[in-house]
Design a protein around this motif. Structure first.
Motif, PDB file in Angstrom:
ATOM      1  N   ASN A  78       0.820  -1.211   0.000  1.00  0.00           N
ATOM      2  CA  ASN A  78       0.000   0.000   0.000  1.00  0.00           C
ATOM      3  C   ASN A  78       0.857   1.265   0.000  1.00  0.00           C
ATOM      4  N   GLY A  79       1.998   1.173  -0.683  1.00  0.00           N
ATOM      5  CA  GLY A  79       2.836   2.351  -0.859  1.00  0.00           C
ATOM      6  C   GLY A  79       2.288   3.257  -1.949  1.00  0.00           C
ATOM      7  N   SER A  80       3.050   4.276  -2.282  1.00  0.00           N
ATOM      8  CA  SER A  80       2.602   5.232  -3.302  1.00  0.00           C
ATOM      9  C   SER A  80       2.560   4.561  -4.671  1.00  0.00           C
ATOM     10  N   PRO A  81       1.498   4.802  -5.449  1.00  0.00           N
ATOM     11  CA  PRO A  81       1.417   4.232  -6.802  1.00  0.00           C
ATOM     12  C   PRO A  81       2.567   4.727  -7.678  1.00  0.00           C
ATOM     13  N   ILE A  82       2.960   3.910  -8.634  1.00  0.00           N
ATOM     14  CA  ILE A  82       4.051   4.272  -9.547  1.00  0.00           C
ATOM     15  C   ILE A  82       3.477   5.106 -10.689  1.00  0.00           C
ATOM     16  N   PRO A  83       3.994   6.322 -10.915  1.00  0.00           N
ATOM     17  CA  PRO A  83       3.481   7.168 -12.007  1.00  0.00           C
ATOM     18  C   PRO A  83       3.645   6.490 -13.367  1.00  0.00           C
ATOM     19  N   GLN A  84       2.773   6.842 -14.283  1.00  0.00           N
ATOM     20  CA  GLN A  84       2.796   6.238 -15.610  1.00  0.00           C
ATOM     21  C   GLN A  84       4.103   6.533 -16.348  1.00  0.00           C
ATOM     22  N   ASN A  85       4.647   7.746 -16.167  1.00  0.00           N
ATOM     23  CA  ASN A  85       5.877   8.097 -16.885  1.00  0.00           C
ATOM     24  C   ASN A  85       7.103   7.375 -16.333  1.00  0.00           C
ATOM     25  N   VAL A  86       6.966   6.779 -15.145  1.00  0.00           N
ATOM     26  CA  VAL A  86       8.078   6.039 -14.538  1.00  0.00           C
ATOM     27  C   VAL A  86       7.981   4.555 -14.874  1.00  0.00           C
ATOM     28  N   ARG A  87       6.764   4.065 -15.064  1.00  0.00           N
ATOM     29  CA  ARG A  87       6.554   2.627 -15.274  1.00  0.00           C
ATOM     30  C   ARG A  87       7.321   2.085 -16.475  1.00  0.00           C
ATOM     31  N   GLN A  88       7.452   2.897 -17.517  1.00  0.00           N
ATOM     32  CA  GLN A  88       8.114   2.417 -18.725  1.00  0.00           C
ATOM     33  C   GLN A  88       9.630   2.320 -18.567  1.00  0.00           C
ATOM     34  N   ASN A  89      10.162   2.889 -17.471  1.00  0.00           N
ATOM     35  CA  ASN A  89      11.616   2.888 -17.278  1.00  0.00           C
ATOM     36  C   ASN A  89      12.087   1.993 -16.140  1.00  0.00           C
ATOM     37  N   ILE A  90      11.178   1.519 -15.293  1.00  0.00           N
ATOM     38  CA  ILE A  90      11.610   0.829 -14.073  1.00  0.00           C
ATOM     39  C   ILE A  90      12.297  -0.507 -14.355  1.00  0.00           C
ATOM     40  N   PHE A  91      12.103  -1.066 -15.550  1.00  0.00           N
ATOM     41  CA  PHE A  91      12.738  -2.343 -15.872  1.00  0.00           C
ATOM     42  C   PHE A  91      14.031  -2.163 -16.664  1.00  0.00           C
ATOM     43  N   VAL A  92      14.453  -0.910 -16.835  1.00  0.00           N
ATOM     44  CA  VAL A  92      15.707  -0.627 -17.531  1.00  0.00           C
ATOM     45  C   VAL A  92      16.862  -0.776 -16.551  1.00  0.00           C
TER      46      VAL A  92
END
Length: 452
Positions: A387-401
Motif C-alpha cells: 500500500n505504498g505510493s502508486p508508480i506514475p505512468q511516466n516512470v513505469r516504462q523505465n523501471i525495468f531498464v
C-alpha cells in the motif's frame, strides 16, 4: 602504397613484430623460446612486406599482418582462437597508439616533417625505436606484475592470487580503459589519415581512401562502445546476482539459527509456563502460550514451504517487516513441490519484489505487504502487493531498464526489476503492474508457464 627497400623495412617491421609477440606473451602469461619468437617476427615482417608490394588498398597490409599473427598465436603459442584475437587486437592498439603519439611528437621536437621521416628509411628506423622501447618496458612490467584484463583471464581460465583479488571496480575500470585506448587509437589514426591526405606523402592515399578510413574508424569506435557496454552490463548483472545469492545464503543461515534458538529455548518456555500455572496466573500463562504457539506455528508453516530457499527469504522478510512495524501477509501453495522455473530464479523474483515492497511502504502510516504464490498445473503465479505510493505512468516504462532507480544510487543499483524482467523473459512469462483490489498501492503479478 608506401614501399621501402626490404632491409630497411625489416629494420622497422621485425622489432615491431617482436614487441607485439612479447606483449601477447606478457598479457597471457605464456613463455616461449626466443628463437621461435624471432622466427615468427621475421616471417610476419616478410609477409607484410610482400603485401605492401601488391596493388592493394591502404591499410590492407596491417589487417593482413594482424590476421597472420593471430593464426601464429593459435598454432605456435597454443592460444585459443578467441584469446588470440583479443590479445592481438589489444597489443596492436598499444602499438598503434604509441606510434601515433610518439612519432609526431618527436617530429615536432626535431622540427622535421612527417613526410621526411616516412620517406627516409634511416629516420624511420630511428623514430620507431623510442615507442618500441616504451612498449618493451610496458610488456616487461605487465609480465612482471601479472596484469591482464579480466576478459583475457576469463578466456584463458587463469586463476591466481591477483585474479582472486580482482574486484568489481577493477573489472569496470579495465573495461573502460580498454574502450578509451581503442577510441584514442581511432582518433590518432583519423588524425594521421587527414595528415597523409593533405600532405600527399602517400600517393595512393586518395580522398576515397580517406573516406573509407574514416568510415572504418567510426565503425570500430561504435562497435567497441557497444561491446564494452554490453560486457560491463553483464559484469554488473552478474555481480548483482552474486550479491543476492550471498544475501539469500545468509538468510537461510538465519532461519536455521532461529530454529536452533527456538529449540534451545524450549525448556525455558516450559519453565515459564509451569511458573505461571504454579502461581495460578492462568491469564498470563494463556497469553504466553498463545504467543509461543503463534511463533512456533509461523516457523512450522515456513518449514513446510518448498524449496527451502523460498522459505528462508519469506522468513527473513517477515522478520524485517515485523521489526519495522509492517503487516506482512503471505500465502504459498505449490502443488507437488514442482516448479516451472529454478528455485534460484524463484528466490530472485520473490526477494527482489519483497525488497521493493518493503522500501515502498516505509512512508505509509499503516504499511502492509501481501504475498501470494500459487503453483499448479497451469503454471506459477506470484503476486506481491503493497500500500505504498502508486508508480506514475511516466516512470513505469523505465523501471525495468538496467540501472534506472528513483531511490538513492548509493544504496540501490537499479538492477532489481531489470533482473526480474530478464528472468521472466527467459521463461516466456508475463508481468503485470496494477493496483491491488483491496487497497490503494502497487501490485506486481508474475505468471510463469510450464515449458512445453
Amino acid at each position: 602504397m608506401d614501399v621501402m627497400p626490404l632491409i630497411p623495412f625489416l629494420g622497422v617491421s621485425v622489432p615491431e613484430s617482436l614487441v607485439l609477440y612479447y606483449m601477447v606473451l606478457a598479457l597471457t602469461k605464456k613463455k616461449e623460446s626466443p628463437f621461435v619468437v624471432i622466427i615468427l617476427s621475421l616471417l610476419t615482417s616478410i609477409f607484410s612486406f610482400s603485401i605492401r608490394t601488391m596493388p592493394v588498398r591502404f591499410g590492407i597490409h596491417t589487417i593482413s599482418q594482424v590476421v597472420l599473427m593471430t593464426i601464429f598465436l593459435n598454432l605456435f603459442f597454443r592460444l585459443p582462437w578467441h584469446t588470440s584475437a583479443v590479445v592481438m587486437v589489444l597489443s596492436s592498439v598499444f602499438l598503434g597508439l604509441a606510434e601515433g603519439i610518439s612519432v609526431p611528437l618527436l617530429a615536432w621536437v626535431f622540427k622535421l616533417k612527417l613526410e621526411q621521416i616516412i620517406s627516409d628509411p634511416l629516420l624511420r628506423i630511428l623514430f620507431t625505436l623510442p615507442h618500441l622501447v616504451l612498449l618493451s618496458v610496458l610488456a616487461y612490467i605487465i609480465g612482471k606484475r601479472g596484469w591482464r584484463l579480466p576478459l583475457i583471464s576469463e578466456k584463458l581460465g587463469i586463476k591466481n592470487e591477483s585474479d582472486k583479488r580482482t574486484t568489481k571496480q577493477s573489472i569496470r575500470q579495465n573495461c573502460l580503459l580498454t574502450l578509451c585506448l581503442v577510441q584514442a587509437l581511432m582518433l590518432v589514426l583519423l588524425n594521421l589519415s587527414f595528415h597523409a591526405y593533405n600532405t600527399g606523402v602517400y600517393p595512393s592515399f586518395t580522398l576515397k581512401t580517406l573516406i573509407e578510413v574514416g568510415s572504418i574508424v567510426l565503425l570500430v569506435s561504435v562497435l567497441a562502445t557497444i561491446f564494452v557496454s554490453g560486457y560491463l552490463l553483464k559484469v554488473i548483472e552478474h555481480d548483482a546476482k552474486l550479491e543476492t545469492e550471498i544475501h539469500y545464503a545468509r538468510e537461510r543461515h538465519n532461519l536455521h539459527l532461529r530454529l536452533q534458538v527456538e529449540r534451545h529455548d524450549f525448556y525455558n518456555h516450559l519453565t515459564a509456563i509451569y511458573g505461571y500455572i504454579k502461581a495460578c496466573h492462568f491469564d498470563q500463562a494463556e497469553t504466553y502460550i498463545a504467543n509461543l504457539y503463534h511463533t512456533v506455528s509461523s516457523i512450522g508453516s515456513l518449514l513446510k514451504i518448498e524449496p527451502p530457499d523460498l522459505a528462508a527469504i519469506i522468513s527473513t522478510k517477515y522478520e524485517e517487516a515485523k521489526i519495522n512495524g509492517i503487516k506482512f501477509f503471505w500465502y504459498v501453495k505449490i502443488h507437488d513441490g514442482s516448479l516451472p522455473l529454478s528455485s534460484e530464479d524463484l528466490t530472485h523474483l520473490t526477494g527482489n519484489l519483497l525488497d521493493n515492497a518493503l522500501d515502498a511502504v516505509k512512508s505509509n502510516g499503516s504499511p502492509r505487504i501481501d504475498l501470494v504464490l500459487i503453483c499448479n498445473k497451469l503454471g506459477l503465479e506470484l503476486k506481491v502487493s503493497n500500500n505504498g505510493s502508486p508508480i506514475p505512468q511516466n516512470v513505469r516504462q523505465n523501471i525495468f531498464v538496467a540501472g534506472y532507480t528513483t531511490k538513492s544510487i548509493k544504496q540501490h543499483s537499479g538492477l532489481g526489476l531489470y533482473i526480474i524482467k530478464q528472468i521472466i523473459d527467459r521463461y516466456d512469462g508475463q508481468l503485470e503492474l496494477r493496483e491491488p483490489d483491496d487497497y490503494s498501492g502497487v501490485e506486481f503479478v508474475i505468471y510463469i508457464p510450464w515449458n512445453k
